[in-house]
Motif scaffolding. Structure first.
Motif, PDB file in Angstrom:
ATOM      1  N   GLU A  67       0.854  -1.177   0.000  1.00 30.40           N
ATOM      2  CA  GLU A  67       0.000   0.000   0.000  1.00 30.40           C
ATOM      3  C   GLU A  67       0.892   1.230   0.000  1.00 30.40           C
ATOM      4  OE1 GLU A  67      -1.719   1.024   4.087  1.00 30.40           O
ATOM      5  OE2 GLU A  67      -1.457  -1.163   4.234  1.00 30.40           O
ATOM      6  N   TYR A  68       0.300   2.372  -0.289  1.00 29.73           N
ATOM      7  CA  TYR A  68       1.067   3.619  -0.374  1.00 29.73           C
ATOM      8  C   TYR A  68       0.583   4.532   0.738  1.00 29.73           C
ATOM      9  CZ  TYR A  68       2.827   1.815  -4.712  1.00 29.73           C
ATOM     10  OH  TYR A  68       3.452   1.015  -5.645  1.00 29.73           O
ATOM     11  N   ALA A  69       1.435   4.680   1.754  1.00 31.59           N
ATOM     12  CA  ALA A  69       1.057   5.404   2.962  1.00 31.59           C
ATOM     13  C   ALA A  69       1.516   6.858   2.861  1.00 31.59           C
ATOM     14  CB  ALA A  69       1.700   4.747   4.179  1.00 31.59           C
ATOM     15  N   PRO A  70       0.644   7.832   3.178  1.00 34.55           N
ATOM     16  CA  PRO A  70       1.051   9.241   3.158  1.00 34.55           C
ATOM     17  C   PRO A  70       2.201   9.490   4.115  1.00 34.55           C
ATOM     18  CG  PRO A  70      -1.336   9.027   3.379  1.00 34.55           C
ATOM     19  CD  PRO A  70      -0.771   7.657   3.576  1.00 34.55           C
ATOM     20  N   CYS A  71       3.208  10.229   3.673  1.00 32.80           N
ATOM     21  CA  CYS A  71       4.322  10.559   4.565  1.00 32.80           C
ATOM     22  C   CYS A  71       4.600  12.059   4.615  1.00 32.80           C
ATOM     23  CB  CYS A  71       5.582   9.795   4.182  1.00 32.80           C
ATOM     24  SG  CYS A  71       6.230  10.171   2.554  1.00 32.80           S
ATOM     25  N   LEU A  72       4.267  12.812   3.574  1.00 28.90           N
ATOM     26  CA  LEU A  72       4.423  14.261   3.593  1.00 28.90           C
ATOM     27  C   LEU A  72       3.239  14.896   2.880  1.00 28.90           C
ATOM     28  CD1 LEU A  72       8.226  14.594   2.796  1.00 28.90           C
ATOM     29  CD2 LEU A  72       7.118  15.385   4.884  1.00 28.90           C
ATOM     30  N   GLU A  73       2.718  15.957   3.458  1.00 25.22           N
ATOM     31  CA  GLU A  73       1.556  16.623   2.891  1.00 25.22           C
ATOM     32  C   GLU A  73       1.968  17.689   1.876  1.00 25.22           C
ATOM     33  OE1 GLU A  73       0.107  18.056   6.792  1.00 25.22           O
ATOM     34  OE2 GLU A  73      -1.803  17.128   6.186  1.00 25.22           O
ATOM     35  N   GLU A  74       1.058  18.014   1.001  1.00 23.37           N
ATOM     36  CA  GLU A  74       1.230  19.193   0.154  1.00 23.37           C
ATOM     37  C   GLU A  74       1.309  20.430   1.052  1.00 23.37           C
ATOM     38  OE1 GLU A  74      -1.159  21.623  -3.383  1.00 23.37           O
ATOM     39  OE2 GLU A  74      -1.713  19.539  -2.888  1.00 23.37           O
ATOM     40  N   GLY A  75       2.306  21.279   0.789  1.00 19.97           N
ATOM     41  CA  GLY A  75       2.500  22.477   1.597  1.00 19.97           C
ATOM     42  C   GLY A  75       3.452  22.284   2.762  1.00 19.97           C
ATOM     43  N   GLU A  76       3.833  21.046   3.064  1.00 20.48           N
ATOM     44  CA  GLU A  76       4.751  20.793   4.171  1.00 20.48           C
ATOM     45  C   GLU A  76       6.187  21.063   3.729  1.00 20.48           C
ATOM     46  OE1 GLU A  76       5.684  17.216   7.418  1.00 20.48           O
ATOM     47  OE2 GLU A  76       4.203  16.944   5.832  1.00 20.48           O
ATOM     48  N   GLU A  77       6.987  21.629   4.618  1.00 24.29           N
ATOM     49  CA  GLU A  77       8.386  21.887   4.293  1.00 24.29           C
ATOM     50  C   GLU A  77       9.188  20.595   4.391  1.00 24.29           C
ATOM     51  OE1 GLU A  77      12.135  24.334   6.162  1.00 24.29           O
ATOM     52  OE2 GLU A  77      10.160  25.299   6.190  1.00 24.29           O
ATOM     53  N   LEU A  78       9.999  20.352   3.393  1.00 22.81           N
ATOM     54  CA  LEU A  78      10.812  19.143   3.359  1.00 22.81           C
ATOM     55  C   LEU A  78      12.094  19.385   4.148  1.00 22.81           C
ATOM     56  CD1 LEU A  78      11.081  16.281   2.134  1.00 22.81           C
ATOM     57  CD2 LEU A  78      12.243  17.340   0.194  1.00 22.81           C
ATOM     58  N   GLN A  79      12.245  18.692   5.256  1.00 20.27           N
ATOM     59  CA  GLN A  79      13.399  18.881   6.120  1.00 20.27           C
ATOM     60  C   GLN A  79      14.590  18.051   5.638  1.00 20.27           C
ATOM     61  OE1 GLN A  79      13.478  21.040   8.612  1.00 20.27           O
ATOM     62  NE2 GLN A  79      11.318  21.602   8.415  1.00 20.27           N
ATOM     63  N   ALA A  80      15.781  18.686   5.577  1.00 17.23           N
ATOM     64  CA  ALA A  80      16.987  17.977   5.155  1.00 17.23           C
ATOM     65  C   ALA A  80      17.289  16.809   6.088  1.00 17.23           C
ATOM     66  CB  ALA A  80      18.167  18.944   5.109  1.00 17.23           C
ATOM     67  N   SER A  81      17.015  16.975   7.397  1.00 17.62           N
ATOM     68  CA  SER A  81      17.297  15.903   8.357  1.00 17.62           C
ATOM     69  C   SER A  81      16.446  14.672   8.072  1.00 17.62           C
ATOM     70  CB  SER A  81      17.040  16.395   9.784  1.00 17.62           C
ATOM     71  OG  SER A  81      15.690  16.821   9.934  1.00 17.62           O
ATOM     72  N   TRP A  82      15.179  14.913   7.639  1.00 13.91           N
ATOM     73  CA  TRP A  82      14.324  13.762   7.346  1.00 13.91           C
ATOM     74  C   TRP A  82      14.771  13.064   6.073  1.00 13.91           C
ATOM     75  CZ3 TRP A  82       9.900  12.275   4.207  1.00 13.91           C
ATOM     76  CH2 TRP A  82       9.249  11.144   4.730  1.00 13.91           C
ATOM     77  N   MET A  83      15.258  13.830   5.101  1.00 14.12           N
ATOM     78  CA  MET A  83      15.800  13.233   3.879  1.00 14.12           C
ATOM     79  C   MET A  83      16.972  12.321   4.211  1.00 14.12           C
ATOM     80  SD  MET A  83      14.244  14.358   1.033  1.00 14.12           S
ATOM     81  CE  MET A  83      15.477  14.473  -0.254  1.00 14.12           C
ATOM     82  N   GLU A  84      17.837  12.767   5.112  1.00  5.59           N
ATOM     83  CA  GLU A  84      18.986  11.945   5.495  1.00  5.59           C
ATOM     84  C   GLU A  84      18.539  10.667   6.190  1.00  5.59           C
ATOM     85  OE1 GLU A  84      22.188  12.297   4.646  1.00  5.59           O
ATOM     86  OE2 GLU A  84      21.334  13.867   3.386  1.00  5.59           O
ATOM     87  N   LYS A  85      17.482  10.760   6.999  1.00  4.83           N
ATOM     88  CA  LYS A  85      16.980   9.563   7.665  1.00  4.83           C
ATOM     89  C   LYS A  85      16.405   8.564   6.667  1.00  4.83           C
ATOM     90  CE  LYS A  85      16.131  12.152  11.891  1.00  4.83           C
ATOM     91  NZ  LYS A  85      15.155  12.954  12.644  1.00  4.83           N
ATOM     92  N   LEU A  86      15.751   9.068   5.642  1.00  4.39           N
ATOM     93  CA  LEU A  86      15.237   8.178   4.597  1.00  4.39           C
ATOM     94  C   LEU A  86      16.380   7.481   3.869  1.00  4.39           C
ATOM     95  CD1 LEU A  86      12.387  10.364   3.041  1.00  4.39           C
ATOM     96  CD2 LEU A  86      12.110   8.259   4.366  1.00  4.39           C
ATOM     97  N   ARG A  87      17.423   8.259   3.563  1.00  2.66           N
ATOM     98  CA  ARG A  87      18.578   7.639   2.905  1.00  2.66           C
ATOM     99  C   ARG A  87      19.240   6.622   3.822  1.00  2.66           C
ATOM    100  NH1 ARG A  87      19.385  13.177   1.151  1.00  2.66           N
ATOM    101  NH2 ARG A  87      18.860  13.334  -1.081  1.00  2.66           N
ATOM    102  N   GLY A  88      19.238   6.912   5.119  1.00  2.94           N
ATOM    103  CA  GLY A  88      19.789   5.958   6.080  1.00  2.94           C
ATOM    104  C   GLY A  88      19.036   4.646   6.106  1.00  2.94           C
ATOM    105  N   LEU A  89      17.754   4.688   5.748  1.00  2.00           N
ATOM    106  CA  LEU A  89      16.956   3.465   5.643  1.00  2.00           C
ATOM    107  C   LEU A  89      17.207   2.729   4.331  1.00  2.00           C
ATOM    108  CD1 LEU A  89      13.514   4.770   6.970  1.00  2.00           C
ATOM    109  CD2 LEU A  89      15.029   3.149   8.127  1.00  2.00           C
TER     110      LEU A  89
END
Length: 352
Positions: A67-89
């Motif tokens: 399934e495709y689970a929502p993780c970021l909303e339209e209008g939400e600021e994309l945090q660099a720290s969260w991007m790094e955590k995704l890459r860490g996964l």
């Protein structure tokens, strides 16, 4: 698959706490729901607000169904720290819904404007251009008004033509950054990029790069009018089924003719992309001297890319093996591919 952990993400966000739901992230973009399209993390702008929602591809730990689970909303600021955590996964992609295609194309266009100021070519710039073409093509093929939706793709290809002229080292980046798994969209984007690069390598006029690039991007548009069950059939096709498939150049020609956004000769190339040097191709069986001069280039690039992409029913060929196959193919009246065009293509590949 990788378990999703709570790395201090905002619990109020729609991504929620996946651990409590016993969900696991799936890394690979294969076997997609056609409504959701993978978007590489590297084309996202940290610190900017999203103009469309993003989704994670997940499954329950005991089930194969995704399934495709929502993780970021339209209008939400994309945090660099969260991007790094995704890459860490170990994640390389998030997903967008196809209803947001136009928003994604506009977002990528804005990102390209930022990247364009860099004096030297970068892998990120290439991936941005590739993804812009990918989403522009999807927007074109899924629109009921095909005539009105080719402009974004033409604009991006024009940018690519200028970059290959201005930054010759872009050729060296190309080979590692093309798609390696087959879909109608990835194959078409690859052929378009190869066409633009080949014309730049041959130092042909920019208009020829744009003509060949757009023909590569749209050469298989006729396949969208053929049954998906037939296109995805795992068993060998019957002679009758092959005859249906062989109609796609004519179908594509009918869909595109009269499109004012396309260079004059692009539609003819779409019609002729399966014509061969010995006259044994289809749909018209034209000898080489009756084909458009760029048709021999498109036929070669289309065949090469098809051989080097992974398909579920066969492994992909290494570039060297694909070139040998192209060089050795003989028809009833001689070589299937133009020998001079193949020679120059090999010279371009040697730059990689």
């Amino acid at each position: 698959m990788t378990p999703v952990e709570d790395h201090g993400m905002n619990s109020a966000a729609p991504r929620g706490n996946f651990l409590e739901r016993e969900l696991r992230v799936r890394k690979r973009p294969a076997l997609e729901d056609p409504a959701y399209i993978p978007l590489p993390l590297e084309v996202l702008l940290p610190g900017e607000r999203l103009t469309f929602p993003l989704f994670l591809k997940v499954s329950r730990s005991w089930e194969l169904q995704v399934e495709y689970a929502p993780c970021l909303e339209e209008g939400e600021e994309l945090q660099a720290s969260w991007m790094e955590k995704l890459r860490g996964l170990g994640l390389c992609h998030l997903y967008v819904h196809k209803r947001d295609l136009a928003k994604v194309v506009a977002y990528l266009n804005n990102h390209l404007l930022v990247q364009a100021i860099e004096p030297e070519p970068t892998p990120q710039e290439f991936v941005l251009l590739r993804e812009h073409l990918h989403f522009s093509l999807r927007l074109t093929l899924e629109s009921p008004q095909l005539m009105k939706t080719t402009a974004p793709a033409r604009k991006t290809l024009g940018t690519l033509v200028r970059i290959f002229e201005r930054k010759p080292r872009f050729l060296k980046l190309m080979w590692d950054l093309l798609y390696q798994e087959y879909t109608l969209y990835t194959h078409s984007v690859n052929v378009a990029v190869l066409g633009v690069a080949f014309m730049a390598f041959l130092k042909r006029p920019a208009r020829e790069g744009l003509t060949l690039g757009l023909a590569g991007l749209l050469h298989d548009v006729g396949l969208t009018r053929i049954s998906p069950e037939l296109l995805q059939k795992p068993e060998p096709l019957t002679p009758e089924e092959w005859e249906v498939i062989r109609k796609h150049p004519c179908l594509g020609y009918r869909l595109l003719r009269g499109n004012a956004a396309l260079p004059l000769h692009t539609v003819r190339l779409v019609l002729e992309h399966h014509e061969l040097a010995d006259g044994s191709g289809y749909p018209q069986g034209l000898p080489l001297h009756k084909q458009h001069p760029l048709s021999r280039h498109l036929a070669l690039l289309e065949a090469y890319d098809g051989m080097t992409l992974f398909r579920p029913y066969r492994p992909r060929l290494r570039p060297f093996d694909a070139l040998n196959t192209l060089r050795e193919q003989q028809g009833k009246r001689g070589p299937v591919y133009d020998s001079q065009v193949l020679k120059r293509f090999i010279e371009m590949m040697a730059l990689g």
